[in-house]
Design a protein around this motif. Structure first.
Motif, PDB file in Angstrom:
ATOM      1  N   GLY A   1       0.851  -1.182   0.000  1.00  0.00           N
ATOM      2  CA  GLY A   1       0.000   0.000   0.000  1.00  0.00           C
ATOM      3  C   GLY A   1       0.885   1.229   0.000  1.00  0.00           C
TER       4      GLY A   1
ATOM      5  N   GLN B   1      -4.648   0.306   7.122  1.00  0.00           N
ATOM      6  CA  GLN B   1      -5.506  -0.291   6.105  1.00  0.00           C
ATOM      7  C   GLN B   1      -4.735  -1.288   5.243  1.00  0.00           C
ATOM      8  N   ALA B   2      -3.484  -0.957   4.937  1.00  0.00           N
ATOM      9  CA  ALA B   2      -2.674  -1.852   4.106  1.00  0.00           C
ATOM     10  C   ALA B   2      -2.430  -3.182   4.803  1.00  0.00           C
TER      11      ALA B   2
ATOM     12  N   ARG C   1      -4.374  -4.482   7.154  1.00  0.00           N
ATOM     13  CA  ARG C   1      -5.667  -5.159   7.178  1.00  0.00           C
ATOM     14  C   ARG C   1      -5.963  -5.832   5.840  1.00  0.00           C
ATOM     15  N   SER C   2      -5.704  -5.148   4.740  1.00  0.00           N
ATOM     16  CA  SER C   2      -5.973  -5.715   3.421  1.00  0.00           C
ATOM     17  C   SER C   2      -5.152  -6.972   3.182  1.00  0.00           C
TER      18      SER C   2
ATOM     19  N   GLU D   1      -6.692  -9.776   5.213  1.00  0.00           N
ATOM     20  CA  GLU D   1      -7.985 -10.209   4.698  1.00  0.00           C
ATOM     21  C   GLU D   1      -7.870 -10.947   3.365  1.00  0.00           C
ATOM     22  N   SER D   2      -6.781 -10.721   2.657  1.00  0.00           N
ATOM     23  CA  SER D   2      -6.638 -11.311   1.331  1.00  0.00           C
ATOM     24  C   SER D   2      -6.133 -12.743   1.358  1.00  0.00           C
TER      25      SER D   2
END
Length: 233
Positions: free
Chosen positions: A36, A170-171, A173-174, A177-178
């Motif tokens: 990110g 956020q990065a 978390r992404s 989650e991925s």
């Protein structure tokens, strides 16, 4: 040489260059990726390391630098990547680990704050949101806003306006989650402590016995290798 490179602290650009170098040294083991970008547009660069031809049985994340002034955490995570990549062929234990585990290494998860700590304020801790910054370590969603954080922007533990309000958290978390991760170690640089869930409550995690035993093994290994005593919390 690696020994010379790790003999002193390195700035963000130099660390990122070193990650690129490791990906060039062993392209069969290492993939360089950007997870990110920061508020100020800097990349969150990470190495994905895995040996062998088979899909990994486990996946693990290690990261450093959530708190910008904790420079040793950036160097330790980079050093972990270096030792695994350069030692893969000659160390059977490292080779066995990397053949079974895919390790994602994010040395600098707060690049804006890290750059600011080099250029302006050595003791800067947070990211660079509106000049006052957000403590990224308190910007994640679980138990957001609880004890140990603050809603005052000037505070060193300011949690932000909402969970995951910052692009850096956020990065992470992404990434989580991925794909499925089996373990995550977040490096900081204070107190020779080893913390495991949970820290926001006195209630024990469902797998407390397992986590406690694993943490004790880590503490024992550190002491056996380096003679340093870490305390479990």
């Amino acid at each position: 040489t690696p020994e010379q490179w790790f003999s002193e602290y390195r700035d963000l650009e130099t660390i990122h260059d070193y990650l690129e170098e490791l990906s060039r040294v062993r392209p069969d083991l290492v993939q360089l990726q950007t997870l990110g970008t920061s508020l100020e547009g800097r990349p969150l660069r990470a190495l994905r390391i895995h040996g062998g031809g088979d899909p990994p049985r486990r996946r693990m994340l290690i990261d450093g630098g959530l708190h910008a002034r904790e420079w040793i955490s950036m160097m330790v995570t980079t050093c972990v990547a270096d030792r695994l990549v350069r030692g893969y062929d000659d160390d059977a234990r490292l080779r066995r680990f990397l053949d079974e585990v895919e390790l994602v290494v994010l040395p600098v998860s707060n690049p804006d704050g890290y750059v600011h700590s080099w250029r302006r304020d050595r003791y800067w801790r947070k990211n660079r949101r509106d000049e006052h910054g957000v403590d990224l370590n308190r910007n994640f969603g679980l138990a957001w806003g609880g004890d140990g954080s603050s809603d005052k922007p000037a505070s060193q533990v300011y949690r932000g306006s909402a969970p995951f309000s910052e692009p850096e958290s956020q990065a992470v978390r992404s990434l989580m989650e991925s794909e499925r991760f089996d373990a995550h170690v977040d490096f900081h640089s204070y107190g020779q402590l080893l913390l495991h869930p949970w820290s926001y409550t006195k209630k024990r995690a469902a797998d407390h016995s397992y986590l406690g035993a694993l943490a004790k093994d880590m503490v024992d290994a550190i002491r056996a290798q380096h003679g340093e005593r870490y305390r479990l919390i």
